[in-house]
Design a protein around this motif. Structure first.
Motif, PDB file in Angstrom:
ATOM      1  N   THR A   8       0.821  -1.209   0.000  1.00 38.90           N
ATOM      2  CA  THR A   8       0.000   0.000   0.000  1.00 38.90           C
ATOM      3  C   THR A   8       0.856   1.262   0.000  1.00 38.90           C
ATOM      4  OG1 THR A   8      -0.255  -0.123   2.401  1.00 38.90           O
ATOM      5  CG2 THR A   8      -2.016  -1.070   1.071  1.00 38.90           C
ATOM      6  N   ASP A   9       2.138   1.157   0.386  1.00 44.00           N
ATOM      7  CA  ASP A   9       3.050   2.305   0.365  1.00 44.00           C
ATOM      8  C   ASP A   9       3.909   2.340  -0.896  1.00 44.00           C
ATOM      9  OD1 ASP A   9       2.245   3.308   2.842  1.00 44.00           O
ATOM     10  OD2 ASP A   9       3.670   2.048   3.925  1.00 44.00           O
ATOM     11  N   ALA A  10       3.725   1.382  -1.785  1.00 45.88           N
ATOM     12  CA  ALA A  10       4.545   1.291  -2.991  1.00 45.88           C
ATOM     13  C   ALA A  10       4.310   2.495  -3.889  1.00 45.88           C
ATOM     14  CB  ALA A  10       4.222   0.009  -3.743  1.00 45.88           C
ATOM     15  N   ARG A  11       5.361   2.839  -4.639  1.00 49.71           N
ATOM     16  CA  ARG A  11       5.246   3.940  -5.581  1.00 49.71           C
ATOM     17  C   ARG A  11       6.069   3.630  -6.828  1.00 49.71           C
ATOM     18  NH1 ARG A  11       8.414   8.014  -1.572  1.00 49.71           N
ATOM     19  NH2 ARG A  11      10.503   7.331  -2.056  1.00 49.71           N
ATOM     20  N   VAL A  12       5.853   4.429  -7.859  1.00 56.34           N
ATOM     21  CA  VAL A  12       6.566   4.255  -9.113  1.00 56.34           C
ATOM     22  C   VAL A  12       8.069   4.299  -8.837  1.00 56.34           C
ATOM     23  CG1 VAL A  12       7.033   5.329 -11.351  1.00 56.34           C
ATOM     24  CG2 VAL A  12       4.687   5.199 -10.495  1.00 56.34           C
ATOM     25  N   GLY A  13       8.792   3.369  -9.441  1.00 54.66           N
ATOM     26  CA  GLY A  13      10.238   3.293  -9.280  1.00 54.66           C
ATOM     27  C   GLY A  13      10.684   2.247  -8.285  1.00 54.66           C
ATOM     28  N   ASP A  14       9.767   1.791  -7.418  1.00 47.61           N
ATOM     29  CA  ASP A  14      10.119   0.738  -6.468  1.00 47.61           C
ATOM     30  C   ASP A  14      10.336  -0.575  -7.208  1.00 47.61           C
ATOM     31  OD1 ASP A  14       9.880   2.498  -4.348  1.00 47.61           O
ATOM     32  OD2 ASP A  14       7.927   1.744  -3.697  1.00 47.61           O
ATOM     33  N   ALA A  15      11.169  -1.413  -6.641  1.00 45.15           N
ATOM     34  CA  ALA A  15      11.406  -2.745  -7.183  1.00 45.15           C
ATOM     35  C   ALA A  15      10.396  -3.704  -6.565  1.00 45.15           C
ATOM     36  CB  ALA A  15      12.818  -3.208  -6.855  1.00 45.15           C
ATOM     37  N   VAL A  16      10.011  -4.708  -7.325  1.00 46.20           N
ATOM     38  CA  VAL A  16       9.085  -5.723  -6.819  1.00 46.20           C
ATOM     39  C   VAL A  16       9.675  -7.098  -7.110  1.00 46.20           C
ATOM     40  CG1 VAL A  16       7.685  -5.768  -8.932  1.00 46.20           C
ATOM     41  CG2 VAL A  16       6.662  -6.442  -6.773  1.00 46.20           C
ATOM     42  N   GLU A  17       9.431  -8.016  -6.183  1.00 45.33           N
ATOM     43  CA  GLU A  17       9.903  -9.392  -6.330  1.00 45.33           C
ATOM     44  C   GLU A  17       8.755 -10.313  -5.954  1.00 45.33           C
ATOM     45  OE1 GLU A  17      13.945 -11.083  -4.986  1.00 45.33           O
ATOM     46  OE2 GLU A  17      12.568 -11.370  -3.304  1.00 45.33           O
ATOM     47  N   VAL A  18       8.493 -11.294  -6.795  1.00 42.05           N
ATOM     48  CA  VAL A  18       7.453 -12.283  -6.495  1.00 42.05           C
ATOM     49  C   VAL A  18       8.064 -13.672  -6.558  1.00 42.05           C
ATOM     50  CG1 VAL A  18       5.500 -10.871  -7.250  1.00 42.05           C
ATOM     51  CG2 VAL A  18       6.639 -12.329  -8.890  1.00 42.05           C
ATOM     52  N   LYS A  19       7.594 -14.528  -5.670  1.00 48.23           N
ATOM     53  CA  LYS A  19       8.083 -15.906  -5.637  1.00 48.23           C
ATOM     54  C   LYS A  19       7.764 -16.593  -6.958  1.00 48.23           C
ATOM     55  CE  LYS A  19       7.488 -16.688  -0.692  1.00 48.23           C
ATOM     56  NZ  LYS A  19       6.777 -17.484   0.306  1.00 48.23           N
ATOM     57  N   GLY A  20       8.708 -17.402  -7.419  1.00 46.36           N
ATOM     58  CA  GLY A  20       8.480 -18.201  -8.602  1.00 46.36           C
ATOM     59  C   GLY A  20       7.776 -19.497  -8.223  1.00 46.36           C
ATOM     60  N   LEU A  21       7.360 -20.235  -9.223  1.00 44.99           N
ATOM     61  CA  LEU A  21       6.792 -21.559  -8.986  1.00 44.99           C
ATOM     62  C   LEU A  21       7.859 -22.433  -8.345  1.00 44.99           C
ATOM     63  CD1 LEU A  21       4.917 -22.027 -12.368  1.00 44.99           C
ATOM     64  CD2 LEU A  21       3.912 -21.510 -10.132  1.00 44.99           C
ATOM     65  N   PRO A  22       7.474 -23.481  -7.626  1.00 48.58           N
ATOM     66  CA  PRO A  22       8.472 -24.350  -7.000  1.00 48.58           C
ATOM     67  C   PRO A  22       9.540 -24.782  -8.007  1.00 48.58           C
ATOM     68  CG  PRO A  22       6.290 -24.967  -6.272  1.00 48.58           C
ATOM     69  CD  PRO A  22       6.108 -23.934  -7.359  1.00 48.58           C
ATOM     70  N   GLY A  23      10.780 -24.607  -7.606  1.00 49.54           N
ATOM     71  CA  GLY A  23      11.899 -24.976  -8.468  1.00 49.54           C
ATOM     72  C   GLY A  23      12.343 -23.864  -9.403  1.00 49.54           C
ATOM     73  N   ASN A  24      11.609 -22.754  -9.437  1.00 49.09           N
ATOM     74  CA  ASN A  24      11.969 -21.624 -10.292  1.00 49.09           C
ATOM     75  C   ASN A  24      12.369 -20.422  -9.437  1.00 49.09           C
ATOM     76  OD1 ASN A  24      11.360 -22.876 -12.800  1.00 49.09           O
ATOM     77  ND2 ASN A  24       9.191 -22.487 -12.458  1.00 49.09           N
ATOM     78  N   PRO A  25      13.251 -19.593  -9.956  1.00 48.51           N
ATOM     79  CA  PRO A  25      13.675 -18.420  -9.181  1.00 48.51           C
ATOM     80  C   PRO A  25      12.561 -17.373  -9.097  1.00 48.51           C
ATOM     81  CG  PRO A  25      14.626 -18.348 -11.378  1.00 48.51           C
ATOM     82  CD  PRO A  25      13.920 -19.680 -11.240  1.00 48.51           C
ATOM     83  N   ALA A  26      12.706 -16.452  -8.164  1.00 49.92           N
ATOM     84  CA  ALA A  26      11.764 -15.342  -8.031  1.00 49.92           C
ATOM     85  C   ALA A  26      11.870 -14.449  -9.271  1.00 49.92           C
ATOM     86  CB  ALA A  26      12.075 -14.539  -6.781  1.00 49.92           C
ATOM     87  N   GLU A  27      10.754 -13.789  -9.594  1.00 53.15           N
ATOM     88  CA  GLU A  27      10.761 -12.819 -10.690  1.00 53.15           C
ATOM     89  C   GLU A  27      10.919 -11.434 -10.100  1.00 53.15           C
ATOM     90  OE1 GLU A  27       8.042 -13.156 -13.960  1.00 53.15           O
ATOM     91  OE2 GLU A  27       7.349 -15.079 -13.200  1.00 53.15           O
ATOM     92  N   GLN A  28      11.654 -10.584 -10.816  1.00 53.83           N
ATOM     93  CA  GLN A  28      11.913  -9.238 -10.324  1.00 53.83           C
ATOM     94  C   GLN A  28      11.603  -8.220 -11.403  1.00 53.83           C
ATOM     95  OE1 GLN A  28      15.932  -9.178  -8.889  1.00 53.83           O
ATOM     96  NE2 GLN A  28      15.516 -10.726  -7.346  1.00 53.83           N
ATOM     97  N   GLY A  29      11.125  -7.054 -10.967  1.00 51.49           N
ATOM     98  CA  GLY A  29      10.809  -5.993 -11.910  1.00 51.49           C
ATOM     99  C   GLY A  29      10.725  -4.662 -11.204  1.00 51.49           C
ATOM    100  N   GLN A  30      10.253  -3.661 -11.951  1.00 53.28           N
ATOM    101  CA  GLN A  30      10.127  -2.312 -11.419  1.00 53.28           C
ATOM    102  C   GLN A  30       8.699  -1.829 -11.635  1.00 53.28           C
ATOM    103  OE1 GLN A  30      12.273   0.842 -13.451  1.00 53.28           O
ATOM    104  NE2 GLN A  30      12.664   1.822 -11.486  1.00 53.28           N
ATOM    105  N   ILE A  31       8.140  -1.199 -10.607  1.00 52.54           N
ATOM    106  CA  ILE A  31       6.795  -0.640 -10.702  1.00 52.54           C
ATOM    107  C   ILE A  31       6.848   0.591 -11.595  1.00 52.54           C
ATOM    108  CG2 ILE A  31       4.914   0.463  -9.431  1.00 52.54           C
ATOM    109  CD1 ILE A  31       5.732  -1.298  -7.021  1.00 52.54           C
ATOM    110  N   ILE A  32       6.030   0.608 -12.663  1.00 51.26           N
ATOM    111  CA  ILE A  32       5.997   1.759 -13.553  1.00 51.26           C
ATOM    112  C   ILE A  32       4.677   2.516 -13.446  1.00 51.26           C
ATOM    113  CG2 ILE A  32       7.736   0.872 -15.137  1.00 51.26           C
ATOM    114  CD1 ILE A  32       5.478   0.008 -17.014  1.00 51.26           C
ATOM    115  N   GLU A  33       3.684   1.921 -12.752  1.00 52.44           N
ATOM    116  CA  GLU A  33       2.421   2.612 -12.516  1.00 52.44           C
ATOM    117  C   GLU A  33       1.728   1.967 -11.326  1.00 52.44           C
ATOM    118  OE1 GLU A  33      -1.527   4.006 -15.059  1.00 52.44           O
ATOM    119  OE2 GLU A  33      -0.212   2.477 -15.902  1.00 52.44           O
ATOM    120  N   VAL A  34       1.194   2.787 -10.435  1.00 55.90           N
ATOM    121  CA  VAL A  34       0.414   2.302  -9.299  1.00 55.90           C
ATOM    122  C   VAL A  34      -1.050   2.546  -9.634  1.00 55.90           C
ATOM    123  CG1 VAL A  34      -0.077   2.543  -6.832  1.00 55.90           C
ATOM    124  CG2 VAL A  34       2.271   2.797  -7.661  1.00 55.90           C
ATOM    125  N   LEU A  35      -1.858   1.492  -9.544  1.00 53.61           N
ATOM    126  CA  LEU A  35      -3.276   1.562  -9.881  1.00 53.61           C
ATOM    127  C   LEU A  35      -4.094   1.166  -8.663  1.00 53.61           C
ATOM    128  CD1 LEU A  35      -2.741  -0.392 -13.177  1.00 53.61           C
ATOM    129  CD2 LEU A  35      -3.199   2.058 -13.029  1.00 53.61           C
TER     130      LEU A  35
END
Length: 72
Positions: A8-35
């Motif tokens: 809820t405190d996230a803003r444009v430019g912050d990095a985000v990481e989400v867990k991958g499926l079992p056996g896969n690495p986490a995915e990483q990206g950058q927030i470009i828009e908060v909706l």
């Protein structure tokens, strides 16, 4: 170096990481828009592989703010 912030405190430019499926690495990206807002917040994210998608954060999603972008 970065700090973890709530989705809820996230803003444009912050990095985000989400867990991958079992056996896969986490995915990483950058927030470009908060909706949305509050419990309905979601993001447009540009992932490290250059594709973009909407992310509705759930458990396992972490948002990081570079320490040089922190508000004092």
């Amino acid at each position: 170096m970065s700090d973890t912030v709530t989705t809820t405190d996230a803003r444009v430019g912050d990095a985000v990481e989400v867990k991958g499926l079992p056996g896969n690495p986490a995915e990483q990206g950058q927030i470009i828009e908060v909706l949305g807002a509050g419990e309905h917040v979601h993001f447009r994210v540009r992932w490290d592989d250059e594709h973009e998608s909407l992310l509705y954060p759930k458990d396992g999603a972490r948002v990081h703010r570079p320490t040089h972008d922190r508000n004092p």
